[in-house]
Design a protein around this motif. Structure first.
Motif, short mmCIF file in Angstrom:
data_model
loop_
_atom_site.label_atom_id
_atom_site.label_comp_id
_atom_site.label_asym_id
_atom_site.label_seq_id
_atom_site.Cartn_x
_atom_site.Cartn_y
_atom_site.Cartn_z
N UNK A 139 35.87 -11.87 47.25
CA UNK A 139 37.23 -12.40 47.06
C UNK A 139 37.64 -12.40 45.59
N UNK A 140 36.87 -11.73 44.75
CA UNK A 140 37.13 -11.83 43.30
C UNK A 140 37.14 -10.45 42.63
N UNK A 141 37.92 -9.55 43.17
CA UNK A 141 37.97 -8.22 42.58
C UNK A 141 38.58 -8.20 41.18
N UNK A 142 39.30 -9.25 40.85
CA UNK A 142 39.92 -9.30 39.53
C UNK A 142 38.88 -9.32 38.41
N UNK A 143 37.64 -9.73 38.73
CA UNK A 143 36.64 -9.79 37.66
C UNK A 143 36.25 -8.41 37.16
N UNK A 144 36.61 -7.37 37.90
CA UNK A 144 36.33 -6.01 37.44
C UNK A 144 37.30 -5.57 36.36
N UNK A 145 38.31 -6.38 36.08
CA UNK A 145 39.24 -6.05 35.00
C UNK A 145 38.51 -5.85 33.68
N UNK A 146 37.47 -6.64 33.44
CA UNK A 146 36.72 -6.48 32.20
C UNK A 146 36.10 -5.09 32.13
N UNK A 147 35.50 -4.65 33.24
CA UNK A 147 34.87 -3.34 33.26
C UNK A 147 35.89 -2.23 33.00
N UNK A 199 45.45 -4.93 27.28
CA UNK A 199 46.80 -5.39 27.64
C UNK A 199 47.20 -4.90 29.03
N UNK A 200 46.84 -3.65 29.37
CA UNK A 200 47.14 -3.13 30.71
C UNK A 200 46.49 -4.01 31.78
N UNK A 201 45.21 -4.34 31.56
CA UNK A 201 44.51 -5.13 32.57
C UNK A 201 44.98 -6.57 32.60
N UNK A 202 45.38 -7.09 31.47
CA UNK A 202 45.92 -8.46 31.45
C UNK A 202 47.19 -8.52 32.28
N UNK A 203 48.05 -7.56 32.09
CA UNK A 203 49.31 -7.55 32.84
C UNK A 203 49.07 -7.37 34.34
N UNK A 206 45.46 1.02 41.18
CA UNK A 206 45.70 0.86 39.74
C UNK A 206 44.85 1.85 38.95
N UNK A 207 43.58 2.00 39.35
CA UNK A 207 42.68 2.91 38.64
C UNK A 207 43.16 4.35 38.74
#
Length: 454
Positions: A379-387, A402-406, A421-422
């Protein structure tokens, strides 16, 4: 007559009596009296050998044997006999001296030999070595329990090295780790804290009423009394402190207590984290069918071992911090405030031991719920934003963060949304495919390896 634990004022000797049994022979009133007897007898034996010109220094075999027996293991009734003498003269250490003299006299010692008992000593010569020896022995007892804790943590770290888990920083979902790696963090911290505590140097002094060998020099001015005293202290396995007032200044006890309190802080942190993992369902506790979790809610399986440990660690540290701040302070050449404080050293160490044993019980009951761990990660796919943003940086793509933050901040992200998105990122096809294949369960870096290496 032995007191009923139900009548004990302190839970250390009441409810938790069994848990603190290993310390009772050392840090109880009886333990202190027996250690004082040992020190008095050891000094007589050392003095007789080191300064043979003293009248009475040649000990007849029966007297020698009795002194050696007192130095090794005083009789079972010794503490009671000393207390009876103390009740008459109102001085605890002088009562020990009189007891030792009585024992030696019964073995045939003559007056000159009896006068060598407590020769040149102040009470604090006897006391400081007694406490030093007792705290050294207590550290050995306690360190054995810490060794068991360390092994339990190491086993859990290895068992769950690859059990991927959602991290939480500021209480919010963060880059995944593994349960084993988080346990390994505590194992490493405990190892460092344990090393610091067990390396605290234990000091002793043996230099008379104000630290200057005044009486010794008055009696025999040509004897090298500092050397005699130093050899005696070091023969106890202690380090020699040449510069003191009437009391050994207790700096080392402050260090000992401070290091032990710091170790306990690590374990408080561990208790709270495990409590939280149990609350989240990441850890399940083994159920004892005979136990009751709540007086009104039958379903409860509470993390009581971790809560009990945390509470006892807090009590221990309140005392340990007081000891480390108070004991090194004494007015002028000495005041008596240290005496009553030192008598509570066993209470602090007792609460530490209670806590460590409770924590060990708790660790032995838990097991990871891998399904629950996986469900949170899914339920936490957003944590891959760092990667993703770090891959963009590595590829030289400007504005990756900035792209991933938005895209991710404050939004619910799932696998399909992230994949779309990728697909729109200015990366080579192979890199986009690699990122799309990444899942929160896989994004654990070197956590598993680090857990196994701990």
């Amino acid at each position: 007559m032995a007191s009923d634990p139900l009548d004990s004022l302190s839970p250390v000797d009441g409810r938790y009596r069994a848990a603190t049994e290993p310390l009772r022979s050392l840090l109880s009133e009886g333990g202190l009296i027996r250690e004082r007897i040992r020190v008095e007898a050891l000094w007589l034996l050392h003095l007789a050998a080191a300064v043979p010109r003293l009248p009475g220094s040649t000990l007849p075999p029966a007297v020698q044997a009795r002194a050696e027996a007192l130095a090794q293991e005083p009789p079972a009734d010794a503490a009671g006999a000393v207390k009876a003498i103390e009740a008459r003269i109102n001085h605890d250490v002088k009562a020990v001296e009189y007891y030792v003299r009585e024992q030696l006299s019964a073995a045939g010692a003559q007056a000159p030999t009896l006068e060598l008992v407590h020769f040149g000593c102040t009470s604090e010569d006897i006391n400081n070595l007694s406490y030093a020896r007792l705290l050294a022995k207590a550290r050995g007892v306690l360190d054995a329990t810490l060794g068991e804790l360390a092994r339990e943590l190491g086993g859990l770290a290895h068992r769950y090295a690859d059990a991927a888990m959602l991290s939480r920083t500021h209480g919010q979902p963060a880059s995944p780790t593994t349960l084993g790696k988080e346990i390994a963090n505590f194992a490493a911290r405990l190892r460092r804290a344990r090393h610091r505590w067990t390396r605290v140097e234990i000091l002793g002094k043996w230099n008379g009423a104000v630290g200057n060998f005044n009486a010794h020099v008055a009696a025999l001015p040509d004897v090298d009394w500092p050397q005699v005293a130093r050899k005696f202290v070091e023969s106890q396995g202690l380090s020699w402190n040449a510069y003191t007032t009437q009391i050994e200044p207790h700096d080392w006890i402050g260090e000992y207590c401070d290091a032990l309190a710091a170790l306990n802080v690590v374990l408080i942190d561990l208790c709270r984290d495990f409590w939280g993992y149990i609350s989240l369902g990441y850890l399940r506790q083994r159920v004892n069918e005979a136990e009751v979790g709540s007086s009104t809610m039958p379903h409860k399986v509470n993390p009581i071992d971790f809560e009990n440990a945390e509470g006892n660690l807090g009590i221990a540290n309140a005392l340990l911090r007081h000891f480390s701040e108070k004991l090194p302070i004494s007015r002028w050449q000495r005041d008596l405030t240290d005496s009553t404080v030192q008598r509570n050293l066993g209470v602090a160490l007792g609460h530490s031991l209670i806590a460590w044993r409770s924590l060990a019980r708790g660790l032995g009951k838990v097991a990871a719920d891998r399904e629950r761990l996986a469900a949170d990660l899914d339920q936490a796919w957003e944590v891959l934003g760092e990667a993703v943003q770090t891959v963009l940086r590595a590829a030289g793509v400007p504005g990756g963060y900035e792209r991933l933050k938005e895209f991710t901040r404050g939004r619910a992200i799932d696998a399909a949304t992230l994949a779309a998105f990728i697909d729109g990122l200015p990366l080579p096809p192979g890199e986009r495919a690699r990122l799309k294949a990444l899942t929160p369960r896989d994004y654990i870096g070197l956590a598993a390896r680090l857990a196994l290496e701990a």
